[in-house]
Scaffold this motif. Structure first.
Motif, PDB file in Angstrom:
ATOM      1  N   LEU A  35       0.836  -1.198   0.000  1.00 41.77           N
ATOM      2  CA  LEU A  35       0.000   0.000   0.000  1.00 41.77           C
ATOM      3  C   LEU A  35       0.873   1.251   0.000  1.00 41.77           C
ATOM      4  N   HIS A  36       1.917   1.261   0.817  1.00 38.07           N
ATOM      5  CA  HIS A  36       2.828   2.410   0.865  1.00 38.07           C
ATOM      6  C   HIS A  36       3.449   2.654  -0.515  1.00 38.07           C
ATOM      7  N   ALA A  37       3.882   1.573  -1.170  1.00 35.71           N
ATOM      8  CA  ALA A  37       4.488   1.698  -2.494  1.00 35.71           C
ATOM      9  C   ALA A  37       3.486   2.225  -3.518  1.00 35.71           C
ATOM     10  N   GLN A  38       2.225   1.825  -3.400  1.00 31.21           N
ATOM     11  CA  GLN A  38       1.201   2.305  -4.331  1.00 31.21           C
ATOM     12  C   GLN A  38       0.915   3.783  -4.115  1.00 31.21           C
ATOM     13  N   LEU A  39       0.989   4.232  -2.869  1.00 33.36           N
ATOM     14  CA  LEU A  39       0.632   5.612  -2.542  1.00 33.36           C
ATOM     15  C   LEU A  39       1.811   6.573  -2.597  1.00 33.36           C
ATOM     16  N   ASN A  40       3.046   6.061  -2.635  1.00 28.85           N
ATOM     17  CA  ASN A  40       4.239   6.897  -2.609  1.00 28.85           C
ATOM     18  C   ASN A  40       5.214   6.430  -3.683  1.00 28.85           C
ATOM     19  N   GLN A  41       5.435   7.303  -4.670  1.00 27.79           N
ATOM     20  CA  GLN A  41       6.334   6.973  -5.765  1.00 27.79           C
ATOM     21  C   GLN A  41       7.401   8.054  -5.873  1.00 27.79           C
ATOM     22  N   SER A  42       8.563   7.679  -6.409  1.00 27.25           N
ATOM     23  CA  SER A  42       9.592   8.683  -6.665  1.00 27.25           C
ATOM     24  C   SER A  42      10.421   8.283  -7.876  1.00 27.25           C
ATOM     25  N   VAL A  43      10.877   9.308  -8.592  1.00 20.83           N
ATOM     26  CA  VAL A  43      11.724   9.135  -9.769  1.00 20.83           C
ATOM     27  C   VAL A  43      12.785  10.231  -9.709  1.00 20.83           C
ATOM     28  N   THR A  44      14.025   9.888  -9.994  1.00 21.29           N
ATOM     29  CA  THR A  44      15.090  10.880 -10.034  1.00 21.29           C
ATOM     30  C   THR A  44      15.513  11.088 -11.483  1.00 21.29           C
ATOM     31  N   VAL A  45      15.583  12.371 -11.880  1.00 18.91           N
ATOM     32  CA  VAL A  45      15.957  12.731 -13.242  1.00 18.91           C
ATOM     33  C   VAL A  45      17.023  13.830 -13.202  1.00 18.91           C
ATOM     34  N   ASN A  46      17.586  14.127 -14.342  1.00 21.08           N
ATOM     35  CA  ASN A  46      18.603  15.176 -14.444  1.00 21.08           C
ATOM     36  C   ASN A  46      17.975  16.486 -14.868  1.00 21.08           C
ATOM     37  N   SER A  47      18.504  17.569 -14.299  1.00 22.25           N
ATOM     38  CA  SER A  47      18.116  18.908 -14.734  1.00 22.25           C
ATOM     39  C   SER A  47      19.401  19.656 -15.072  1.00 22.25           C
ATOM     40  N   GLN A  48      19.278  20.908 -15.507  1.00 15.41           N
ATOM     41  CA  GLN A  48      20.464  21.708 -15.805  1.00 15.41           C
ATOM     42  C   GLN A  48      21.281  21.976 -14.546  1.00 15.41           C
ATOM     43  N   ASP A  49      20.626  21.968 -13.387  1.00 15.54           N
ATOM     44  CA  ASP A  49      21.297  22.284 -12.130  1.00 15.54           C
ATOM     45  C   ASP A  49      21.679  21.046 -11.315  1.00 15.54           C
ATOM     46  N   GLY A  50      21.448  19.865 -11.835  1.00 15.79           N
ATOM     47  CA  GLY A  50      21.790  18.638 -11.107  1.00 15.79           C
ATOM     48  C   GLY A  50      20.624  17.664 -11.086  1.00 15.79           C
ATOM     49  N   ARG A  51      20.705  16.714 -10.173  1.00 17.65           N
ATOM     50  CA  ARG A  51      19.669  15.690 -10.075  1.00 17.65           C
ATOM     51  C   ARG A  51      18.465  16.233  -9.302  1.00 17.65           C
ATOM     52  N   VAL A  52      17.264  15.872  -9.777  1.00 18.72           N
ATOM     53  CA  VAL A  52      16.012  16.274  -9.137  1.00 18.72           C
ATOM     54  C   VAL A  52      15.202  15.004  -8.874  1.00 18.72           C
ATOM     55  N   THR A  53      14.729  14.872  -7.637  1.00 14.38           N
ATOM     56  CA  THR A  53      13.855  13.758  -7.292  1.00 14.38           C
ATOM     57  C   THR A  53      12.420  14.265  -7.306  1.00 14.38           C
ATOM     58  N   VAL A  54      11.592  13.591  -8.082  1.00 16.61           N
ATOM     59  CA  VAL A  54      10.176  13.940  -8.177  1.00 16.61           C
ATOM     60  C   VAL A  54       9.403  12.886  -7.397  1.00 16.61           C
TER      61      VAL A  54
END
Length: 164
Positions: free
Chosen positions: A88-107
Motif C-alpha cells: 500500500l505504501h508503495a502504491q501511494l508513494n512513488q519517486s523518480v530521479t531525473v537530471n536537470s540543468q542544475d543537477g539531479r532532481v527527485t520527483v
C-alpha cells in the motif's frame, strides 16, 4: 510485560488462542467440510488472514490450537500484514530521479486516498532534499521517468496550468 497486559486474561483454548496483539479462531470452512483458522489483530473486526486448518484424528473436528501453532500463525499473519502495508505504501508513494540543468532532481508523488476527494502531492526536491516545487494534482496523475523529466524540463510549472 506491562501492568496493563498482566490484567488482561489471555485465552488458550482448543479453538481460540489470544495474546496481547493477536487472536486465532478456528472456524468451520464455509467452502467445504474442513476447518479454517482466522487471525485477528487486536482492535480489528475483520481477520488479517484466513487459512486452512488441519483436521483432528477423528477426521470430523479440527486439530486443537497449541502454543507452537499459535506462534507460527502469528508470524505468518504479521508478515502478511507487513507486506500488505509495504505494498500500500508503495502504491501511494512513488519517486523518480531525473537530471536537470542544475543537477539531479527527485520527483515524488504522494497519493492521499481521501474517500470523497482523493488527490496527490507532486513534489520536486534537489539533491540535498530541499523542495523546489510542490503542487496538488489529481490522484490519477501518472508519475514515470518521462512525466518527471517533462515537468523538470518545463521549469516545474504546475502540471496543466502553464504557471508556477
Amino acid at each position: 510485560m506491562t501492568e496493563d497486559t498482566q490484567d488482561t486474561p489471555l485465552l488458550q483454548e482448543a479453538r481460540f488462542w489470544q495474546d496481547e496483539q493477536w487472536t486465532a479462531k478456528v472456524i468451520k470452512n464455509e467452502d467445504d467440510d474442513g476447518w479454517a483458522v482466522a487471525m485477528y489483530k487486536a482492535g480489528e473486526s475483520e481477520p488479517a488472514l484466513v487459512g486452512p486448518w488441519t483436521m483432528g484424528r477423528d477426521k470430523k473436528n479440527p486439530k486443537p490450537l497449541d502454543g507452537t501453532a499459535f506462534i507460527t500463525l502469528v508470524k505468518t499473519a504479521s508478515e502478511f500484514v507487513r507486506r500488505s502495508e509495504q505494498q500500500l505504501h508503495a502504491q501511494l508513494n512513488q519517486s523518480v530521479t531525473v537530471n536537470s540543468q542544475d543537477g539531479r532532481v527527485t520527483v515524488l508523488l504522494r497519493i492521499v486516498p481521501d474517500e470523497d476527494n482523493p488527490y496527490a502531492l507532486l513534489t520536486a526536491q534537489d539533491e540535498v532534499g530541499e523542495t523546489l516545487a510542490e503542487f496538488k494534482v489529481e490522484a490519477g496523475f501518472k508519475l514515470n521517468r518521462q512525466t518527471a523529466q517533462a515537468w523538470v524540463d518545463a521549469d516545474l510549472v504546475k502540471p496543466g496550468s502553464g504557471r508556477r
